[in-house]
Design a protein around this motif. Structure first.
Motif, short mmCIF file in Angstrom:
data_model
loop_
_atom_site.label_atom_id
_atom_site.label_comp_id
_atom_site.label_asym_id
_atom_site.label_seq_id
_atom_site.Cartn_x
_atom_site.Cartn_y
_atom_site.Cartn_z
N ILE A 286 0.86 -1.25 -0.06
CA ILE A 286 -0.08 0.09 -0.08
C ILE A 286 0.86 1.34 -0.12
O ILE A 286 1.79 1.23 0.75
CB ILE A 286 -0.99 0.07 1.17
CG1 ILE A 286 -1.86 -1.00 1.30
CG2 ILE A 286 -1.78 1.24 1.27
CD1 ILE A 286 -2.55 -1.23 2.75
N SER A 287 0.51 2.23 -0.86
CA SER A 287 1.07 3.59 -0.81
C SER A 287 -0.09 4.37 0.02
O SER A 287 -1.29 4.72 -0.73
CB SER A 287 1.53 4.12 -2.07
OG SER A 287 2.68 3.36 -2.60
N TYR A 288 0.36 5.08 0.87
CA TYR A 288 -0.67 5.94 1.53
C TYR A 288 -0.32 7.22 1.95
O TYR A 288 0.84 7.68 2.39
CB TYR A 288 -1.13 5.43 3.08
CG TYR A 288 -1.87 6.02 3.97
CD1 TYR A 288 -2.96 6.56 3.65
CD2 TYR A 288 -1.34 6.40 5.39
CE1 TYR A 288 -3.66 6.93 4.55
CE2 TYR A 288 -2.13 7.08 6.17
CZ TYR A 288 -3.48 7.43 5.75
OH TYR A 288 -4.06 8.24 6.65
N VAL A 289 -1.11 8.34 1.53
CA VAL A 289 -0.85 9.53 1.69
C VAL A 289 -2.07 10.37 2.58
O VAL A 289 -3.07 10.59 2.09
CB VAL A 289 -0.76 10.49 0.43
CG1 VAL A 289 -0.63 11.85 0.56
CG2 VAL A 289 0.24 9.90 -0.52
N PRO A 290 -1.87 10.48 3.79
CA PRO A 290 -2.87 11.11 4.56
C PRO A 290 -3.17 12.48 4.37
O PRO A 290 -2.29 12.98 3.69
CB PRO A 290 -2.31 11.02 6.05
CG PRO A 290 -0.74 10.98 5.83
CD PRO A 290 -0.61 10.33 4.57
N PHE B 157 -3.09 2.29 -3.76
CA PHE B 157 -2.99 3.83 -3.39
C PHE B 157 -4.05 4.24 -2.50
O PHE B 157 -5.14 4.01 -3.09
CB PHE B 157 -2.91 4.75 -4.53
CG PHE B 157 -1.66 4.53 -5.50
CD1 PHE B 157 -0.43 4.09 -5.02
CD2 PHE B 157 -1.67 5.43 -6.76
CE1 PHE B 157 0.62 3.75 -5.99
CE2 PHE B 157 -0.32 5.15 -7.17
CZ PHE B 157 0.49 4.42 -7.05
N ILE B 158 -3.88 4.72 -1.46
CA ILE B 158 -4.85 5.38 -0.57
C ILE B 158 -4.28 6.70 -0.40
O ILE B 158 -3.44 7.04 0.29
CB ILE B 158 -5.17 4.61 0.74
CG1 ILE B 158 -5.19 3.05 0.34
CG2 ILE B 158 -6.23 5.16 1.71
CD1 ILE B 158 -5.46 2.21 1.65
N PHE C 291 -8.00 4.21 -3.65
CA PHE C 291 -9.13 4.78 -2.62
C PHE C 291 -8.71 6.02 -2.51
O PHE C 291 -7.45 6.43 -2.27
CB PHE C 291 -8.96 3.95 -1.22
CG PHE C 291 -9.51 2.57 -1.46
CD1 PHE C 291 -10.95 2.36 -1.11
CD2 PHE C 291 -8.86 1.61 -1.55
CE1 PHE C 291 -11.75 1.39 -1.17
CE2 PHE C 291 -9.68 0.41 -1.55
CZ PHE C 291 -10.78 0.29 -1.46
N PHE C 292 -9.75 7.04 -2.84
CA PHE C 292 -9.19 8.54 -2.94
C PHE C 292 -10.40 9.12 -2.22
O PHE C 292 -11.75 9.31 -2.75
CB PHE C 292 -9.01 8.75 -4.32
CG PHE C 292 -9.31 10.16 -4.80
CD1 PHE C 292 -8.61 11.09 -4.39
CD2 PHE C 292 -10.29 10.42 -5.94
CE1 PHE C 292 -8.66 12.51 -4.76
CE2 PHE C 292 -10.43 11.79 -6.31
CZ PHE C 292 -9.52 12.77 -5.94
N SER C 293 -10.08 9.99 -1.44
CA SER C 293 -11.21 10.77 -0.73
C SER C 293 -10.93 12.53 -1.16
O SER C 293 -9.89 12.84 -1.33
CB SER C 293 -11.10 10.90 0.85
OG SER C 293 -9.90 11.49 1.47
N THR C 294 -12.10 13.02 -1.24
CA THR C 294 -12.14 14.23 -1.83
C THR C 294 -13.63 15.17 -1.54
O THR C 294 -14.53 14.19 -1.47
CB THR C 294 -12.00 14.36 -3.46
OG1 THR C 294 -11.77 15.93 -3.74
CG2 THR C 294 -12.92 13.95 -4.11
#
Length: 194
Positions: free
Chosen positions: A31-35, A109-110, A141-144
């Motif tokens: 997993i690549s995670y960007v908070p 990717f998150i 998974f992408f929040s916006t």
């Protein structure tokens, strides 16, 4: 829960067939995670940070050179790469964090609000990278809060209201659930009206 920061109340989360509780390290490596508010190592230069991320994920030196070379051009970091991260603007920090997340060739990717602070050109390039990742069979998974972006680049969209998932599906499926089928923003407003 997917990245292991919160424990699920019930159920299981599988990453490429592995339970993320039983195989936590193996799953995190996939997993690549960007908070939304990433912590940065302010005393490191951008290059040192990317090398550190490469070491953490076991990224080959040839892949590092390729991704860093392409990424600094895409995100306009040529002049800042050897400067301490503490001297970076918010947008530059976001770019270096995103580039660090792109270093390992992960399938998942998150990204939480990844375009906050990005200039229009960098946001455009990030959307292209995200789309290519999905087209190559990866998961994103992408929040916006920017409905137009979600509508344009996402295959499936989940609408969360007051901590609950109130709708999930393709734009076509969401339109069928809604009385007003013009845009994701209108669907969101309708489904979350109190």
């Amino acid at each position: 829960m997917i990245v292991g920061l919160l424990r699920a109340d019930s159920g299981h989360i599988l990453i490429n067939g592995l339970d993320n509780r039983e195989h936590a390290l193996e799953c995190k490596a996939m997993i690549s995670y960007v908070p939304e508010n990433p912590a940065t190592y302010d005393r490191l230069s951008g290059r040192e940070y990317l090398e550190f991320m490469g070491d953490v994920y076991g990224v080959s030196h040839s892949r590092r050179r390729e991704v860093i070379s392409e990424g600094i051009g895409i995100f306009g970091l040529e002049q800042a790469l050897d400067s301490p991260i503490r001297s970076y603007s918010h947008g530059m920090r976001q770019k270096i964090i995103l580039l660090g997340a792109l270093l390992p060739d992960t399938r998942v990717f998150i990204l939480d609000e990844p375009m906050v602070g990005l200039d229009p050109r960098s946001a455009h390039h990030l959307k292209e990278i995200m789309r290519r990742h999905c087209d190559a069979g990866g998961t994103l998974f992408f929040s916006t809060h920017v409905m137009e972006v979600a509508e344009r680049i996402c295959d499936r969209i989940g609408i969360i209201h007051e901590g609950r998932l109130v709708a999930c599906g393709s734009m076509q499926e969401l339109r069928r659930q809604s009385r007003d089928s013009a845009s994701l923003e209108q669907i969101f407003l309708e489904l979350t009206a109190s």
